[in-house]
Enzyme design. Sequence first.
Site, PDB file in Angstrom:
ATOM      1  N   SER A 145       0.871  -1.186   0.000  1.00 38.78           N
ATOM      2  CA  SER A 145       0.000   0.000   0.000  1.00 38.78           C
ATOM      3  C   SER A 145       0.902   1.227   0.000  1.00 38.78           C
ATOM      4  O   SER A 145       2.055   1.162   0.446  1.00 38.78           O
ATOM      5  CB  SER A 145      -0.858   0.000   1.267  1.00 38.78           C
ATOM      6  OG  SER A 145      -1.352   1.296   1.539  1.00 38.78           O
ATOM      7  N   TYR A 158      -2.371  -0.873  10.487  1.00 38.19           N
ATOM      8  CA  TYR A 158      -2.326  -1.118   9.042  1.00 38.19           C
ATOM      9  C   TYR A 158      -1.006  -0.613   8.447  1.00 38.19           C
ATOM     10  O   TYR A 158      -0.322  -1.325   7.701  1.00 38.19           O
ATOM     11  CB  TYR A 158      -3.516  -0.415   8.382  1.00 38.19           C
ATOM     12  CG  TYR A 158      -3.649  -0.633   6.901  1.00 38.19           C
ATOM     13  CD1 TYR A 158      -4.280  -1.764   6.406  1.00 38.19           C
ATOM     14  CD2 TYR A 158      -3.157   0.303   5.991  1.00 38.19           C
ATOM     15  CE1 TYR A 158      -4.417  -1.954   5.036  1.00 38.19           C
ATOM     16  CE2 TYR A 158      -3.293   0.115   4.622  1.00 38.19           C
ATOM     17  CZ  TYR A 158      -3.924  -1.022   4.145  1.00 38.19           C
ATOM     18  OH  TYR A 158      -4.050  -1.212   2.789  1.00 38.19           O
TER      19      TYR A 158
HETATM   20  C1  BGC Z   1      -6.185   1.634   1.756  1.00 45.29           C
HETATM   21  C2  BGC Z   1      -7.303   2.538   1.334  1.00 45.29           C
HETATM   22  C3  BGC Z   1      -6.842   3.979   1.250  1.00 45.29           C
HETATM   23  C4  BGC Z   1      -5.577   4.094   0.426  1.00 45.29           C
HETATM   24  C5  BGC Z   1      -5.028   5.498   0.403  1.00 45.29           C
HETATM   25  C6  BGC Z   1      -4.986   1.861   0.897  1.00 45.29           C
HETATM   26  O1  BGC Z   1      -3.951   1.047   1.329  1.00 45.29           O
HETATM   27  O2  BGC Z   1      -6.603   0.286   1.673  1.00 45.29           O
HETATM   28  O3  BGC Z   1      -8.390   2.430   2.220  1.00 45.29           O
HETATM   29  O4  BGC Z   1      -7.842   4.794   0.673  1.00 45.29           O
HETATM   30  O5  BGC Z   1      -4.598   3.221   0.954  1.00 45.29           O
HETATM   31  O6  BGC Z   1      -4.979   6.073   1.662  1.00 45.29           O
END
Ligand code: BGC
Length: 261
Positions: A145, A158
């Site tokens: 991410s 996260y």
């Molecule tokens: C998340 C999303 C988020 C995006 C940008 C991703 O890793 O799963 O929920 O909108 O990052 O922040």
Amino acid sequence: MYEDLKNKVVVITGSSKGIGAEMAIRFAEEGSKVVINYNANEAAARQVLETITNKGGEAIGVAANVSDENAIAHLAENAISTFGGFDIWINNAGMEHPYPTHEMSLKAWQEVIDINLTGYFIGSKQALKHFLKEQKKGVIINMSSVHQQIPWPLFAHYAASKGGVKLLTESTAMEYAPNGIRINAIAPGAINTPINQEKLTDPQTKKELEEMIPLGYIAEPKDIANIAVWLASNQASYVTGITLFADGGMTLYPSFQAGKG
Ligand code: BGC
């Protein structure tokens, strides 16, 4: 089309919906055989399977929680007994829920770390064991991410998991490069997936999100699936240990746009 992906076998965790489902369909379009994995949503997995088989592709669906080592060993065994082995393993299953850190329960923290990081270790281990045993120059892709780089208040668990995925990717890429195994990550930004539905159905939060993206729009799962097939193919044969950001420029400090600062 990537000719070398034809008849390759790909295992994709968390592929009953979102980016995982789109990757399953995209690999099948390349002629790969697909092992769809899901945790609880069997109906969604069946739909992905039907989409693939209706187009003449080959796939199976296997239930397994990615944080359960025995279940993931069973997933790998299923791929081997059905298709004779596998060539590509994509760690994709993930989850997120916001909590102020001082109020986050240990259970909430652990759940995200278990799925998003430990699950990637468990999947990588299964893939590596198989590739080494078969002396196969396999490919692992870790779905990361933008938050492996961008700090994210309320999502400390996260962001920590994705920061971990970055160094899991780099460490394993280095460790198994002598075996010809390539290991890379893809770091999507905001994508139109079930995980983001709440934000995207509210016009105000959608607009705010779009303002954080220099390209100005939220991408579709297929935009990420297109990258995954390339990264898994021989076209990317010299690429290992990278994180490929696919985020419309989100990591470029968009608040500095128009010369601010
Ligand atoms: C998340 C999303 C988020 C995006 C940008 C991703 O890793 O799963 O929920 O909108 O990052 O922040």
